[in-house]
Each structure stands twice: as C-alpha cells, then as structure tokens.
Motif scaffolding. Structure first.
Motif, PDB file in Angstrom:
ATOM      1  N   GLU A 101     -17.342 -17.169  11.783  1.00  0.00           N
ATOM      2  CA  GLU A 101     -17.282 -16.288  12.949  1.00  0.00           C
ATOM      3  C   GLU A 101     -16.979 -17.189  14.141  1.00  0.00           C
ATOM      4  O   GLU A 101     -16.914 -18.414  14.000  1.00  0.00           O
ATOM      5  N   GLU A 103     -17.478 -14.081   0.431  1.00  0.00           N
ATOM      6  CA  GLU A 103     -18.110 -12.857  -0.065  1.00  0.00           C
ATOM      7  C   GLU A 103     -17.346 -12.378  -1.285  1.00  0.00           C
ATOM      8  O   GLU A 103     -16.248 -12.847  -1.571  1.00  0.00           O
ATOM      9  N   TYR A 139     -28.961 -12.585  17.797  1.00  0.00           N
ATOM     10  CA  TYR A 139     -29.021 -11.463  18.748  1.00  0.00           C
ATOM     11  C   TYR A 139     -30.371 -11.292  19.435  1.00  0.00           C
ATOM     12  O   TYR A 139     -31.425 -11.501  18.841  1.00  0.00           O
TER      13      TYR A 139
END
Ligand code: HAM
Length: 419
Positions: A83, A116, A264
């Motif tokens: 990311e 993944e 987060y």
C-alpha cells in the motif's frame, strides 16, 4: 524438445496495448480531479524497508503477517509495497515536507503487491489511486478526502455505490472498547472460529472483520465502538457526518467497520459497490493520526484514501461504461515507389511538428495493404504519393470518412489539416 516458455506470476497480469487506453483515460480523470482539489502528485519507490511496513500497517494484520513479497539484499530486508500510505508518510518524514508549509495534499497512482489468493477483483499486483492530507486535524480534511474520492467515481459515471463510515476511536476510546469486546467474546470463544480465537489474543478488534460463518451471530450482537468514544472523538465524528450532509454526500454509518490496516484512528470509511461480487470494496481509508510519530516523525495528524483501479474497471464493465474515446490518427502517408517513400519519410516529421499524429508504412507493403493499414489505424486523412504527384508537386489528400479526395501542395495540406 519443446522451447521453454514463460508467463507472469500468478495474480499478476500484463496490461496489453488495447487495454492501456482505458488506464490512460482513468489516469487522466484522476489527474484532473486531483488538480481541482489542489493535490500534488507524489511517486515513491515500489520497494520499502520491511520494518516501515510492519510498523506502519501493523505486524498482526494479514497484509504484514501473510501477504508480503519480501526479499533480502545484503543485511537489508525489503518488501514490495502492499500500500502507499506508509511510504508517503516515510517520504514526508524523510524529506521534511512539513517545511513546505501548510498541509501536504498528496496523491499517487501505482502498483501495489499483496500475496493474496487471486480471484475476481483480487490480484497479487494491483493498482491503486489514492490521496493523503498530512498535517490537518480538522474534520473538513476527512470530508475533503472523501469528496475527492467520490468526485473521481462521479466523473467515471459509477454512482450506485454506498459509502460506509465509522469512527474507530482514539487510543483511549479503543482501550475501553477492546476491554468490552474481550469481556463480550470471552464466554463464546469455544463456539467461534480458530481465526477469531487467535485474534482474541492478539487484536480483538479484528474479530469484527471475520468472514467465518460461525462467528457472525456473535459479531451481530457485539458492543459497538461508538458507545465508547471519548467526547473529543465523538465531536470529531459528529462534525464529519454534518459536513458530509452539507455536501450532499450520502453515507451509512457502520459501527462494525474496522479496516484491515492497524494505523487508523477516528474516521474510517469504505466505498462499496454492488457490482463487484465478493470483493465489494472499491476503495477505503480514514485517519491515521499516530502513524507519522510511529515511524519517527513529529506528531502529525493525517487522513487519506486509496482505491483499486482493477475493481473500478470491473464496475465499469458491469455498468456498460466505456472510458475510452475513439482515437483517430490524423494522417497516414501512402507511398508508391522508392522516391515517394523517401518523400514520406521527409514529410512525416513536418506533420508531427505541426501537432498532427501521423504514420506511414515502413515495410514496403502494396498500396492496397497500406490503405487497409490506414483504415485499421482509424486514419482521418490519407496523403497518397506516387511518381505523378512528385512530378507535379501536388498530392492526393483523401478524407477517409467522407470518401472524398483532391490534390494539393504539401503546404496547402498542412494548412488544411491544422486549421
Ligand atoms: P485498503 O483498503 O487495503 O487500503 O486498499 C484500498 C483498495 O485497494 C481496496 O478497497 C481495493 O479496492 C484495492 N485492493 C486492495 N487489495 C487488493 C487486491 N489484492 N487486488 C485488487 N485490489 C485491491 C489501503 O491500502 C490504505 N492505504 C488506504 C488509505 C490511504 N488509508 C489512508 N490513506
């Protein structure tokens, strides 16, 4: 013996010439919308130190614990970036971008890597566009980030989406909530999945993200974080919702929304599409007020989003949206004979210098094959050059759509095509 052939790694795909056009069209839209919102592009390397991603994204997340493409060089350990938020935060700290003054409004487009299990909408190399506002605590920044994300889908024409939002709290709210969750799940652990049992020990919040069927009845009745928010965090969340309403951006509150990355704090959101199947998140993001400190910078609040480009294209396909405008070649020079060919090679750059897209045959094809090639290239005009034309200094200019032609000097042709 048969020759050995090669193929891409599973879950990684070639984007072939015909397909590149839709990528370029989307990239254009992203650049234009980002400009309207006053964001600047940033480009970071595709590999980062493992420790940055482990600390940034979180050691216990699936991304870090199972899905990293990791390698060593000398004593250093690297991963292909899964990311771009941690890399952008690293660049912010490394280059002291705060010294440029104000908030840093940055956006990026590029490949990310997660090992993944590939399926529709889930690849091992995929592409994201994303944006980050670094240095703003105000709920207006959260809403600007969401508005930028939504404006890109608006431009593309994808409107049947649902925006889910939540507040995942600050460390204080989260501590109280984690304890409540543990108290709630503890008596049910025997009936819950192995994954959730493991998460109970390591990070009980992530149980809420479980897709295992046996966990669902317990998750459905679990306490919600919004009951544990501190006054400040609650006020921040309330203002985000108020501003979204003012901007007429529809949203649904989802008190169980927890994201798959650990950085987060406070606002978290996801944009869901019914056209995507199992992998239904077009994009997501939120606030990460503690990340920059975590990786060695000063305390700097920040908020951002990222969205999957392959998933956007899947939604486009389902909705019959075609991003590619028909592309045309302005001129194709058809030549007969060596002298004409030399004329063509000399005049091709003049057409291009005048701003026209222009091409000709390089492999000695017949006139008929050259005309066919011009058609395939979607040429608007063809200039036909043979012995007679060269002797007269006038060349046939054929309008391919209108099927009309006339004779002109090269200067006249240039004039006609550029005016
Ligand atoms: P994320 O939710 O992990 O967030 O990824 C954002 C989007 O990338 C997903 O919603 C999805 O569309 C796409 N995506 C993720 N994994 C795959 C995959 N394997 N194949 C295809 N598409 C995928 C982040 O990455 C955060 N950095 C977002 C952010 C920015 N938070 C704050 N700033």
């Amino acid at each position: 013996m048969a020759q050995q052939t090669f193929s891409t790694h599973v879950g990684m795909v070639d984007i072939l010439p015909g397909e590149v056009k839709k990528w370029q069209a989307l990239e254009r839209i992203i650049h234009e919308e980002a400009k309207k919102f006053n964001f600047e592009e940033i480009r970071t390397p595709i590999m980062e130190q493992t420790e940055l991603i482990a600390r940034g994204v979180g050691q216990l997340t699936d991304i870090v614990s199972k899905e990293m493409f990791a390698f060593e060089r000398g004593d250093d350990q690297y991963v292909l970036r899964p990311e771009c938020t941690a890399p952008v935060a690293r660049a912010f700290v490394e280059h002291h971008l705060e010294q440029r003054g104000g908030t840093q409004n940055l956006y990026y487009i590029g490949p990310m890597f997660r090992a993944e299990k590939p399926q529709k909408g889930r690849q091992r190399q995929f592409h994201q566009f994303g944006a980050e506002i670094i240095g703003a605590d105000d709920p207006a920044a959260d809403v600007d980030i969401i508005a930028l994300m939504m404006s890109i889908y608006d431009r593309v024409g994808i409107s049947n989406t649902s925006l889910k939002i939540n507040s995942v709290g600050d460390p204080e709210s989260r501590k109280a909530y984690t304890e409540a969750l543990k108290d709630y799940f503890r008596p049910h652990l025997e009936d819950m999945s192995d994954i959730s049992n493991e998460r109970f020990e390591k990070n009980s919040l992530r149980i809420l993200d479980s897709k295992e069927e046996e966990d669902q009845p317990f998750i459905d009745d679990a306490p919600v974080i919004t009951d544990f928010l501190t006054k400040e965090t609650e006020a921040h969340y309330a203002r985000v919702k108020e501003l979204l309403k003012e901007l007429e951006i529809p949203f649904e509150e989802d008190p169980y929304l927890v994201r798959g990355l650990d950085y987060y704090t406070r606002t978290a959101f996801e944009l869901i599409s019914p056209d995507l199947g199992a992998q239904d998140a077009l994009g997501g993001g939120g606030r990460y007020d503690l990340l920059i400190e975590e990786i060695g910078g000063q305390h700097t609040p920040a908020v951002g989003f990222a969205a999957g480009m392959e998933r956007l294209f899947i939604a486009c396909e389902e909705l019959g949206i075609d991003l590619v405008e028909e592309e045309m070649l302005d001129v194709y020079i058809v030549t007969l004979g060596e002298e004409a060919r030399n004329w063509g090679l000399k005049h091709l750059p003049k057409l291009r210098k005048a701003g026209l897209s222009a091409s000709m045959d390089y492999i000695g094809r017949s006139i008929k094959a050259q005309m066919k090639d011009a058609d395939r290239e979607n040429a608007r005009h063809v200039i036909i050059v043979g012995g007679n034309e060269l002797a007269e200094g006038k060349f046939t200019l054929r309008n391919m759509k209108a099927s009309k032609e006339d004779s002109y000097t090269f200067e006249e042709i240039l004039n006609k095509l550029t005016n």
